[in-house]
Design an enzyme around this catalytic site. Structure first.
Site, PDB file in Angstrom:
ATOM      1  N   GLY A 469      -8.661 -23.972 -14.018  1.00 23.60           N
ATOM      2  CA  GLY A 469      -8.996 -22.513 -13.801  1.00 23.60           C
ATOM      3  C   GLY A 469      -8.369 -22.018 -12.794  1.00 23.60           C
ATOM      4  O   GLY A 469      -7.500 -22.629 -12.216  1.00 23.60           O
ATOM      5  N   SER A 470      -8.664 -20.581 -12.475  1.00 20.24           N
ATOM      6  CA  SER A 470      -8.026 -19.740 -11.706  1.00 20.24           C
ATOM      7  C   SER A 470      -8.941 -18.506 -11.154  1.00 20.24           C
ATOM      8  O   SER A 470      -9.835 -18.509 -11.923  1.00 20.24           O
ATOM      9  CB  SER A 470      -6.625 -19.146 -12.444  1.00 20.24           C
ATOM     10  N   SER A 472      -9.340 -15.482  -7.905  1.00 18.19           N
ATOM     11  CA  SER A 472      -8.641 -14.339  -7.484  1.00 18.19           C
ATOM     12  C   SER A 472      -7.558 -14.636  -6.418  1.00 18.19           C
ATOM     13  O   SER A 472      -6.712 -13.831  -6.486  1.00 18.19           O
ATOM     14  CB  SER A 472      -9.545 -13.345  -6.816  1.00 18.19           C
ATOM     15  N   PHE A 473      -7.535 -15.757  -5.963  1.00 20.30           N
ATOM     16  CA  PHE A 473      -6.378 -16.211  -4.924  1.00 20.30           C
ATOM     17  C   PHE A 473      -5.755 -17.583  -5.116  1.00 20.30           C
ATOM     18  O   PHE A 473      -4.944 -17.912  -4.624  1.00 20.30           O
ATOM     19  CB  PHE A 473      -7.079 -16.417  -3.446  1.00 20.30           C
ATOM     20  N   GLY A 474      -5.930 -17.962  -6.322  1.00 17.01           N
ATOM     21  CA  GLY A 474      -5.089 -19.088  -6.583  1.00 17.01           C
ATOM     22  C   GLY A 474      -5.620 -19.934  -7.950  1.00 17.01           C
ATOM     23  O   GLY A 474      -6.326 -19.119  -8.822  1.00 17.01           O
ATOM     24  N   VAL A 476      -6.735 -23.629  -9.839  1.00 17.13           N
ATOM     25  CA  VAL A 476      -7.445 -24.571  -9.524  1.00 17.13           C
ATOM     26  C   VAL A 476      -7.047 -25.929 -10.509  1.00 17.13           C
ATOM     27  O   VAL A 476      -6.952 -25.507 -11.744  1.00 17.13           O
ATOM     28  CB  VAL A 476      -8.991 -24.627  -9.746  1.00 17.13           C
ATOM     29  N   LYS A 491      -7.528 -26.707  -5.256  1.00 12.23           N
ATOM     30  CA  LYS A 491      -7.581 -25.345  -5.287  1.00 12.23           C
ATOM     31  C   LYS A 491      -6.165 -24.919  -4.437  1.00 12.23           C
ATOM     32  O   LYS A 491      -6.095 -25.066  -3.399  1.00 12.23           O
ATOM     33  CB  LYS A 491      -8.751 -24.570  -4.479  1.00 12.23           C
ATOM     34  N   ASP A 597     -19.766 -13.418  -2.680  1.00 13.60           N
ATOM     35  CA  ASP A 597     -19.203 -13.382  -4.059  1.00 13.60           C
ATOM     36  C   ASP A 597     -19.943 -14.530  -5.045  1.00 13.60           C
ATOM     37  O   ASP A 597     -19.355 -15.298  -5.957  1.00 13.60           O
ATOM     38  CB  ASP A 597     -17.570 -13.755  -4.176  1.00 13.60           C
TER      39      ASP A 597
END
Ligand SMILES: *[C@@H]1O[C@H](CO)[C@@H](O)[C@H](O)[C@H]1NC(C)=O
Ligand SMILES: *[C@@H]1O[C@H](CO)[C@@H](O)[C@H](O)[C@H]1NC(C)=O
Ligand SMILES: *[C@@H]1O[C@H](CO)[C@@H](O)[C@H](O)[C@H]1NC(C)=O
Length: 764
Positions: A469-470, A472-474, A476, A491, A597
């Site tokens: 997965g991805s 907003s900041f990186g 996974v 992550k 979030d």
């Protein structure tokens, strides 16, 4: 209105000249925002007497005349004159600006600036961050004094007539993030010092006349997302260092140069690259099969080179590819059938190569406009299409003999070679395994800090197969650490994204202080440097085999099999788990922690469908005044949260509060029960999910409830009354517009617990 300090009338249709005495009638003005109107005439001299002026935005009007002197405006911070018809005159205004020691922004693009840029630009304020000169007619060399402006992070000088070399002093601009000299007449070599710009995110030097090799120092720019060197006269081989810039996520354009040699295999490192263009060079050799690892690649341009061999089988993994041009090379072989399976492919150009055999059918090949195959003499099709011959069933004897010989060479030989290679690999692999096992026994179970190398190994070099997965900041990845039996989720922060560094720190800080059954557990962290010396940060979590809640809610609406449908009792349990987690963060942590979030993709599910809240990258502690992470922008930080789940008050820049999380929870709960997300198409006319459910309360409740949840239950009406409707009520009260009207997570979890007991009694 002599005490007026701020006037903004931008984006209107105002015309005419500014009052000549504007600076005298508004002596206290600090901000004057007149952009995007149709004002004309010159900039009134009186304005330059408005001593307090800090922001002057005149962009996108029709101001004419010379840019005046600003030396009498010592407070000027932001000056935007772009897109007018202003002239530079003798460029005296630049030295006048050296009196404005607070200047942070100077925008002059899209005017009629001509002549040479004076060396006095080196005397502009050190605090200057943004300097735009693009779209003018400025000629002559770039003054080396530009290197004095150490505060610069944006420098756009593109679309001018600059000549000569880039001054090596450019390497002094350590804060540079966006740099463009594109579309000029610059020449000479790209200076080595470019590698000093380690914060650079975008470098555009295209459409100039640069010569020589790409400096190897470029590999030090480990934050680069976009690199464009197209349309120059660069030569030599493409340095491998470029492919160690893992941050390249946008485009890498090296087209229209004289690069030669092979395409380095390391290109497969750029797994997040969106566009790769190396067309119109002199590159040769095989297309590296590692290119198939670039799974998010949408555009691939390799045309007009000297590539040989066939299309690598690994291209089957290019699941995002939209456009692929490999025309005008010396590629051969049959056109691989798998190209028909690449469902995102919209344009394929394989013309002017040596492909042979039958053109595959299906997929993109069914759309004649999307595929160019001309200029391959031995291609044929089974359906008539323009320009390509039909495959004929009868082949004469001689040809057949020839073909069978070719067949032997083409099929049998590779098989033999493959068997030999495979047996070698098997041997090596076997040896490695044996070694690996003994190694494992020696490894100390208690190792906690892990290195960059450990993560490279665990993720199989950040292989796309491990990508799960991805955010907003990186990105996974899943993987296995040497000292740990179970799989982990890793992550990896993409530190070139603004805020990622801060997000890493926020997440570490949050997770260090919390411990709860329904919060994802952190195993360890890695704060290190990668192989190119750039910062590298990663967090290691327990791996959740059942993925995230969003996947479950989405799969269901896509109608993927029974297995992925959540039962009502699962939904109750998940919402209770999340409510417990939030109650803990808000009411049992000191200081209280706000997640900021909360949304389905941040809720993970383990084997037993127990829910865990994750992603604390935006989390904030409440009431901590001395905390360095709590700056003035903290209240707005949540805006980086997710549309639909952000509470409305954050949009009005109110302070973050626990009630913000309650809102997100409310939306989440409504979504779980209705199966309808907050930005679902069902919600037409811009009504919110809250309004949609609220409306249904007055009419027919059954209409909005997810039908898959209550399948064939004899006491559906009771369940509806005692479980579903109470849950919706909680969702509604949590998602009230006014924070004051929302309940506390403690009340919410007690209430859901009561519903859970009720559900158990009814056999749900
Ligand atoms: C520059 O600013 C100072 C005050 O900061 C002022 O005294 C001086 O007159 C200014 N220079 C010019 C040329 O106006
Ligand atoms: C820059 O400022 C210094 C000191 O004020 C002055 O001596 C020098 O001439 C200026 N340079 C240019 C190119 O204007
Ligand atoms: C395909 O490539 C050839 C050769 O590079 C070019 O002439 C042609 O215009 C391309 N076709 C399309 C549809 O882009």
């Amino acid at each position: 209105m002599s005490s007026l300090i701020f006037l903004a009338i931008a984006n209107n249709s105002l015309v005419g000249q500014l009052p000549f005495n504007i600076g005298y009638t508004l002596p206290n003005i600090q901000g004057l925002i007149l952009s995007t109107n149709n004002f004309s005439g010159s900039i009134p001299a009186s304005l330059l007497k408005a001593y307090h002026l800090r922001k002057l935005y005149l962009y996108n009007n029709s101001f004419t005349g010379f840019i005046p002197s600003f030396s009498s405006l010592p407070n000027l911070k932001e000056l935007d004159l772009s897109y007018n018809k202003l002239k530079a005159g003798d460029w005296g205004f630049i030295s006048s600006l050296s009196n404005c020691s607070r200047l942070t922004m100077l925008m002059l693009d899209g005017n009629n600036l001509q002549g040479n840029l004076p060396s006095s630009i080196g005397n502009l304020s050190n605090s200057l961050q943004q300097f735009f000169l693009r779209n003018n007619k400025i000629s002559g060399p770039i003054p080396p004094e530009i290197g004095n402006l150490e505060g610069l992070s944006w420098l756009y000088m593109d679309y001018n007539l600059f000549t000569g070399k880039i001054p090596p002093t450019i390497g002094n601009l350590y804060s540079m993030v966006y740099l463009s000299f594109a579309q000029n007449l610059l020449s000479g070599e790209i200076p080595d010092t470019i590698g000093n710009l380690v914060q650079l995110s975008s470098l555009k030097l295209d459409w100039n006349n640069f010569t020589g090799k790409i400096p190897g120092s470029i590999g030090r720019c480990t934050q680069l997302q976009n690199l464009n060197l197209a349309h120059n006269s660069l030569d030599g081989s493409i340095p491998r260092n470029i492919f160690k810039i893992y941050s390249l996520t946008g485009e890498l354009d090296l087209s229209h140069n004289y690069f030669s040699g092979g395409m380095p295999e390391e290109v497969g490192n750029l797994i997040n690259l969106n566009k790769l263009s190396i067309s119109n060079n002199r590159l040769s050799g095989n297309i590296p099969s590692t290119l198939g690892q670039c799974v998010v690649l949408e555009n691939l341009e390799m045309q007009s080179n000297f590539f040989v061999g066939s299309i690598p089988q690994s291209f089957v993994k290019l699941v995002s590819i939209k456009s692929m041009d490999i025309s005008r090379n010396s590629l051969h072989g049959k056109i691989s059938e798998f190209l028909a399976t690449l469902s995102s492919l919209e344009k394929l150009n394989i013309s002017f190569n040596n492909f042979y055999g039958e053109v595959p059918r299906g997929g993109i090949f069914d759309n004649a406009d999307a595929v160019s195959i001309q200029g391959n003499d031995h291609l044929c099709t089974s359906v008539p299409t323009g320009g390509v011959s039909l495959c004929s069933p009868q082949v004469d004897d001689k040809k057949q003999k020839h073909n069978s010989l070719v067949l032997v060479l083409k099929i049998v030989m590779p098989i033999v070679v493959t068997i030999i290679i495979l047996s070698c690999i098997a041997k090596i692999y076997w040896r490695k395994r044996v070694q690996g096992n003994t190694h494992l026994q020696i490894v100390n179970e208690h190792i906690k800090n892990i290195s960059y190398e450990d993560i490279v190994r665990a993720t199989n070099k950040f292989s796309s197969a491990n990508l799960i997965g991805s955010g907003s900041f990186g990105t996974v990845y899943k993987g296995t650490l040497q000292f740990k039996k179970d799989q982990v989720a890793i992550k990896v922060f993409n530190l070139d994204i603004y805020g990622a560094q801060r997000s890493f720190i926020a997440e570490c800080e949050a997770l260090r202080n919390v411990r709860h059954r329904n919060l994802v557990k952190i195993i360890t962290s890695c704060s290190s440097v990668d192989s190119t010396g750039g910062d590298f940060k990663a967090l290691v979590f327990q791996y959740m085999p059942n993925g995230d809640l969003e996947m479950w809610l989405k799969n269901k609406t896509l109608g993927h099999g029974e297995r992925n449908i959540l039962t009502l009792s699962q939904r109750i349990n998940i919402s209770l788990d999340v409510a417990f987690a939030l109650d803990y963060l808000h009411n049992h942590c000191a200081p209280p922690l706000i997640h900021c979030d909360l949304k389905p993709s941040n809720i993970l599910l383990d084997n037993d469908m127990v829910a865990y809240v994750t992603d604390f990258g935006l989390a904030r502690f409440l009431f901590t005044t001395s905390n360095e992470y709590q700056d003035s922008s903290a209240s707005l930080a949540c805006l980086k949260g997710s549309i639909g789940y952000i509470p409305p008050e954050y949009g009005m820049s109110e302070e973050i509060s626990t009630k913000g999380d309650v809102y997100s929870f409310g939306v989440l709960l409504l979504q779980m029960i209705t199966g309808c997300g907050p930005i679902d198409e069902k919600l037409n006319d811009g009504i919110s999910l809250h309004e949609f459910v609220d409306e249904a309360f007055k009419k027919n409740m059954h209409e909005v409830v997810d039908p898959t949840m209550l399948q064939d239950d004899s006491n559906a009406a009771d369940i509806m009354k005692n479980c579903v409707i109470p849950l919706l009520r909680i969702g509604l009260s949590c998602s009230m517009t006014s924070p004051k009207e929302r309940p506390d997570m403690g009340q919410v979890s007690t209430e859901i617990l009561r519903i859970k007991h009720m559900a158990l009694q009814m056999g749900v």
